[in-house]
Design a protein around this motif. Structure first.
Motif, PDB file in Angstrom:
ATOM      1  N   VAL A   1      40.432  14.338 -11.530  1.00  0.00           N
ATOM      2  CA  VAL A   1      41.395  13.290 -11.186  1.00  0.00           C
ATOM      3  C   VAL A   1      41.270  12.998  -9.695  1.00  0.00           C
ATOM      4  O   VAL A   1      41.402  13.900  -8.873  1.00  0.00           O
ATOM      5  CB  VAL A   1      42.836  13.728 -11.522  1.00  0.00           C
ATOM      6  CG1 VAL A   1      43.837  12.693 -11.059  1.00  0.00           C
ATOM      7  CG2 VAL A   1      42.971  13.992 -13.013  1.00  0.00           C
ATOM      8  N   CYS A   2      40.979  11.742  -9.355  1.00  0.00           N
ATOM      9  CA  CYS A   2      40.792  11.351  -7.957  1.00  0.00           C
ATOM     10  C   CYS A   2      41.933  10.467  -7.479  1.00  0.00           C
ATOM     11  O   CYS A   2      42.391   9.594  -8.203  1.00  0.00           O
ATOM     12  CB  CYS A   2      39.466  10.609  -7.784  1.00  0.00           C
ATOM     13  SG  CYS A   2      38.064  11.697  -7.894  1.00  0.00           S
ATOM     14  N   GLU A   3      42.359  10.697  -6.264  1.00  0.00           N
ATOM     15  CA  GLU A   3      43.396   9.900  -5.622  1.00  0.00           C
ATOM     16  C   GLU A   3      42.793   8.824  -4.723  1.00  0.00           C
ATOM     17  O   GLU A   3      43.403   7.803  -4.480  1.00  0.00           O
ATOM     18  CB  GLU A   3      44.315  10.794  -4.793  1.00  0.00           C
ATOM     19  CG  GLU A   3      45.045  11.851  -5.588  1.00  0.00           C
ATOM     20  CD  GLU A   3      46.219  11.298  -6.366  1.00  0.00           C
ATOM     21  OE1 GLU A   3      46.680  10.177  -6.079  1.00  0.00           O
ATOM     22  OE2 GLU A   3      46.690  12.005  -7.268  1.00  0.00           O
ATOM     23  N   SER A   4      41.593   9.088  -4.187  1.00  0.00           N
ATOM     24  CA  SER A   4      40.917   8.142  -3.299  1.00  0.00           C
ATOM     25  C   SER A   4      39.419   8.192  -3.563  1.00  0.00           C
ATOM     26  O   SER A   4      38.870   9.263  -3.809  1.00  0.00           O
ATOM     27  CB  SER A   4      41.124   8.501  -1.826  1.00  0.00           C
ATOM     28  OG  SER A   4      42.475   8.529  -1.467  1.00  0.00           O
ATOM     29  N   VAL A   5      38.777   7.036  -3.501  1.00  0.00           N
ATOM     30  CA  VAL A   5      37.323   6.926  -3.521  1.00  0.00           C
ATOM     31  C   VAL A   5      36.961   5.930  -2.429  1.00  0.00           C
ATOM     32  O   VAL A   5      37.464   4.809  -2.417  1.00  0.00           O
ATOM     33  CB  VAL A   5      36.800   6.449  -4.890  1.00  0.00           C
ATOM     34  CG1 VAL A   5      35.280   6.369  -4.872  1.00  0.00           C
ATOM     35  CG2 VAL A   5      37.276   7.355  -6.000  1.00  0.00           C
ATOM     36  N   LEU A   6      36.102   6.341  -1.504  1.00  0.00           N
ATOM     37  CA  LEU A   6      35.782   5.531  -0.337  1.00  0.00           C
ATOM     38  C   LEU A   6      34.274   5.480  -0.133  1.00  0.00           C
ATOM     39  O   LEU A   6      33.619   6.524  -0.129  1.00  0.00           O
ATOM     40  CB  LEU A   6      36.405   6.153   0.925  1.00  0.00           C
ATOM     41  CG  LEU A   6      37.884   6.515   0.873  1.00  0.00           C
ATOM     42  CD1 LEU A   6      38.242   7.451   2.020  1.00  0.00           C
ATOM     43  CD2 LEU A   6      38.726   5.266   0.910  1.00  0.00           C
ATOM     44  N   PHE A   7      33.717   4.293   0.061  1.00  0.00           N
ATOM     45  CA  PHE A   7      32.316   4.185   0.444  1.00  0.00           C
ATOM     46  C   PHE A   7      32.182   4.485   1.927  1.00  0.00           C
ATOM     47  O   PHE A   7      33.027   4.096   2.727  1.00  0.00           O
ATOM     48  CB  PHE A   7      31.778   2.769   0.202  1.00  0.00           C
ATOM     49  CG  PHE A   7      31.258   2.559  -1.177  1.00  0.00           C
ATOM     50  CD1 PHE A   7      29.988   3.005  -1.530  1.00  0.00           C
ATOM     51  CD2 PHE A   7      32.036   1.914  -2.118  1.00  0.00           C
ATOM     52  CE1 PHE A   7      29.510   2.812  -2.804  1.00  0.00           C
ATOM     53  CE2 PHE A   7      31.561   1.714  -3.398  1.00  0.00           C
ATOM     54  CZ  PHE A   7      30.297   2.168  -3.747  1.00  0.00           C
TER      55      PHE A   7
ATOM     56  N   LEU B   1      29.495   8.108  -0.893  1.00  0.00           N
ATOM     57  CA  LEU B   1      30.911   7.822  -1.083  1.00  0.00           C
ATOM     58  C   LEU B   1      31.673   9.127  -1.030  1.00  0.00           C
ATOM     59  O   LEU B   1      31.100  10.212  -1.151  1.00  0.00           O
ATOM     60  CB  LEU B   1      31.179   7.034  -2.360  1.00  0.00           C
ATOM     61  CG  LEU B   1      30.754   7.590  -3.703  1.00  0.00           C
ATOM     62  CD1 LEU B   1      31.823   8.478  -4.294  1.00  0.00           C
ATOM     63  CD2 LEU B   1      30.495   6.433  -4.644  1.00  0.00           C
ATOM     64  N   ILE B   2      32.958   9.007  -0.800  1.00  0.00           N
ATOM     65  CA  ILE B   2      33.859  10.148  -0.674  1.00  0.00           C
ATOM     66  C   ILE B   2      34.846  10.091  -1.819  1.00  0.00           C
ATOM     67  O   ILE B   2      35.405   9.029  -2.112  1.00  0.00           O
ATOM     68  CB  ILE B   2      34.638  10.085   0.670  1.00  0.00           C
ATOM     69  CG1 ILE B   2      33.697  10.077   1.872  1.00  0.00           C
ATOM     70  CG2 ILE B   2      35.665  11.205   0.758  1.00  0.00           C
ATOM     71  CD1 ILE B   2      32.933  11.349   2.110  1.00  0.00           C
ATOM     72  N   SER B   3      35.075  11.229  -2.464  1.00  0.00           N
ATOM     73  CA  SER B   3      36.130  11.311  -3.477  1.00  0.00           C
ATOM     74  C   SER B   3      37.112  12.394  -3.044  1.00  0.00           C
ATOM     75  O   SER B   3      36.711  13.422  -2.500  1.00  0.00           O
ATOM     76  CB  SER B   3      35.550  11.632  -4.857  1.00  0.00           C
ATOM     77  OG  SER B   3      35.005  12.933  -4.898  1.00  0.00           O
ATOM     78  N   SER B   4      38.386  12.127  -3.246  1.00  0.00           N
ATOM     79  CA  SER B   4      39.408  13.127  -2.947  1.00  0.00           C
ATOM     80  C   SER B   4      40.360  13.198  -4.122  1.00  0.00           C
ATOM     81  O   SER B   4      40.738  12.185  -4.697  1.00  0.00           O
ATOM     82  CB  SER B   4      40.160  12.790  -1.655  1.00  0.00           C
ATOM     83  OG  SER B   4      40.858  11.570  -1.777  1.00  0.00           O
ATOM     84  N   GLY B   5      40.691  14.419  -4.496  1.00  0.00           N
ATOM     85  CA  GLY B   5      41.569  14.593  -5.639  1.00  0.00           C
ATOM     86  C   GLY B   5      41.775  16.050  -5.968  1.00  0.00           C
ATOM     87  O   GLY B   5      41.650  16.927  -5.110  1.00  0.00           O
ATOM     88  N   ALA B   6      42.057  16.309  -7.232  1.00  0.00           N
ATOM     89  CA  ALA B   6      42.416  17.646  -7.691  1.00  0.00           C
ATOM     90  C   ALA B   6      41.318  18.677  -7.444  1.00  0.00           C
ATOM     91  O   ALA B   6      41.603  19.861  -7.286  1.00  0.00           O
ATOM     92  CB  ALA B   6      42.765  17.604  -9.173  1.00  0.00           C
TER      93      ALA B   6
ATOM     94  N   ILE C   1      46.033  14.285  -3.008  1.00  0.00           N
ATOM     95  CA  ILE C   1      45.093  14.400  -1.899  1.00  0.00           C
ATOM     96  C   ILE C   1      44.489  13.020  -1.702  1.00  0.00           C
ATOM     97  O   ILE C   1      43.554  12.643  -2.394  1.00  0.00           O
ATOM     98  CB  ILE C   1      43.990  15.413  -2.215  1.00  0.00           C
ATOM     99  CG1 ILE C   1      44.584  16.770  -2.557  1.00  0.00           C
ATOM    100  CG2 ILE C   1      43.023  15.534  -1.046  1.00  0.00           C
ATOM    101  CD1 ILE C   1      43.586  17.738  -3.099  1.00  0.00           C
ATOM    102  N   LYS C   2      45.043  12.264  -0.785  1.00  0.00           N
ATOM    103  CA  LYS C   2      44.514  10.930  -0.503  1.00  0.00           C
ATOM    104  C   LYS C   2      43.880  10.930   0.869  1.00  0.00           C
ATOM    105  O   LYS C   2      44.308  11.647   1.766  1.00  0.00           O
ATOM    106  CB  LYS C   2      45.625   9.893  -0.583  1.00  0.00           C
ATOM    107  CG  LYS C   2      46.138   9.730  -1.995  1.00  0.00           C
ATOM    108  CD  LYS C   2      47.130   8.635  -2.115  1.00  0.00           C
ATOM    109  CE  LYS C   2      47.610   8.565  -3.557  1.00  0.00           C
ATOM    110  NZ  LYS C   2      48.709   7.661  -3.728  1.00  0.00           N
ATOM    111  N   ALA C   3      42.848  10.108   1.003  1.00  0.00           N
ATOM    112  CA  ALA C   3      42.102  10.050   2.258  1.00  0.00           C
ATOM    113  C   ALA C   3      41.849   8.607   2.632  1.00  0.00           C
ATOM    114  O   ALA C   3      41.878   7.713   1.787  1.00  0.00           O
ATOM    115  CB  ALA C   3      40.772  10.798   2.111  1.00  0.00           C
ATOM    116  N   THR C   4      41.591   8.396   3.915  1.00  0.00           N
ATOM    117  CA  THR C   4      41.171   7.087   4.417  1.00  0.00           C
ATOM    118  C   THR C   4      40.218   7.311   5.579  1.00  0.00           C
ATOM    119  O   THR C   4      40.280   8.342   6.260  1.00  0.00           O
ATOM    120  CB  THR C   4      42.377   6.227   4.842  1.00  0.00           C
ATOM    121  OG1 THR C   4      41.950   4.895   5.068  1.00  0.00           O
ATOM    122  CG2 THR C   4      43.059   6.765   6.089  1.00  0.00           C
TER     123      THR C   4
END
Length: 185
Positions: free
Chosen positions: A21-27, A34-39, A75-78
């Motif tokens: 489960v991902c909260e953020s996906v960023l190129f 890309l970056i994934s953040s989550g569980a 876990i969210k990221a920017t």
């Protein structure tokens, strides 16, 4: 079910990443990862062409761990504007981590810690385009926390007069960084 990568022009699915489960996906700004953040934690996924599978084929992965998963909260990221630094909510310890993602061993990279005081329920995170401000919205913590990134300090907590205790705040900056907008749920 993880992360899916699509070709925008055709709608063709290019791949599915088993990332939980991902909260953020960023190129990344260069399009090479890309970056994934989550569980499961915070990961970098390299992206490269795969001519063995065809002229338009890509290969994503294997993932590189940047940060272990948190035990509490989303876990969210920017990205910060330098596109090397990730701002990551850490609800477990009521803080925001600024992580340099360019380290060859990202899980051991140096990080800066911004305390969110008593806010253990951060819901969203946003950085101003000029890199001056960082804001997080809270849940059950009626308000928006705003840091001055140059000084690395909490500048203010915005608390609307009509907010109730169960309000969730979502935040974002205008393209010029002059305005901060919040919405509630």
């Amino acid at each position: 079910d993880g992360v899916r990568l699509w070709e925008a022009d055709t709608g063709r699915e290019l791949g599915q990443l088993k990332a939980g489960v991902c909260e953020s996906v960023l190129f990344h700004h260069d399009g090479q990862s890309l970056i994934s953040s989550g569980a499961w934690g915070l990961y970098r996924w390299p992206i490269r062409l795969d001519p063995e599978r065809g002229p338009d084929a890509i290969r994503v992965g294997p993932p590189q761990l940047i940060r272990e998963p948190a035990r509490r909260g989303p876990i969210k990221a920017t990205w910060l504007p330098d596109h090397r630094t990730l701002a990551l909510m850490d609800n477990e310890y009521a803080r925001v981590l600024l992580i340099n993602s360019s380290n060859p061993h990202p899980a051991w990279s140096r990080r800066t810690v911004l305390s969110s005081g008593e806010n253990h329920r951060m819901t969203t995170i946003s950085a101003s385009p000029d890199g001056r401000w960082l804001a997080v919205g809270g849940w059950y913590e009626a308000g928006v926390w705003v840091w001055d990134l140059r000084l690395r300090r909490l500048e203010r907590i915005l608390r609307p007069k009509d907010a109730i205790d169960i309000t969730k705040f979502f935040v974002g900056f205008s393209p010029d960084g002059r305005w901060l907008v919040s919405s509630t749920h």
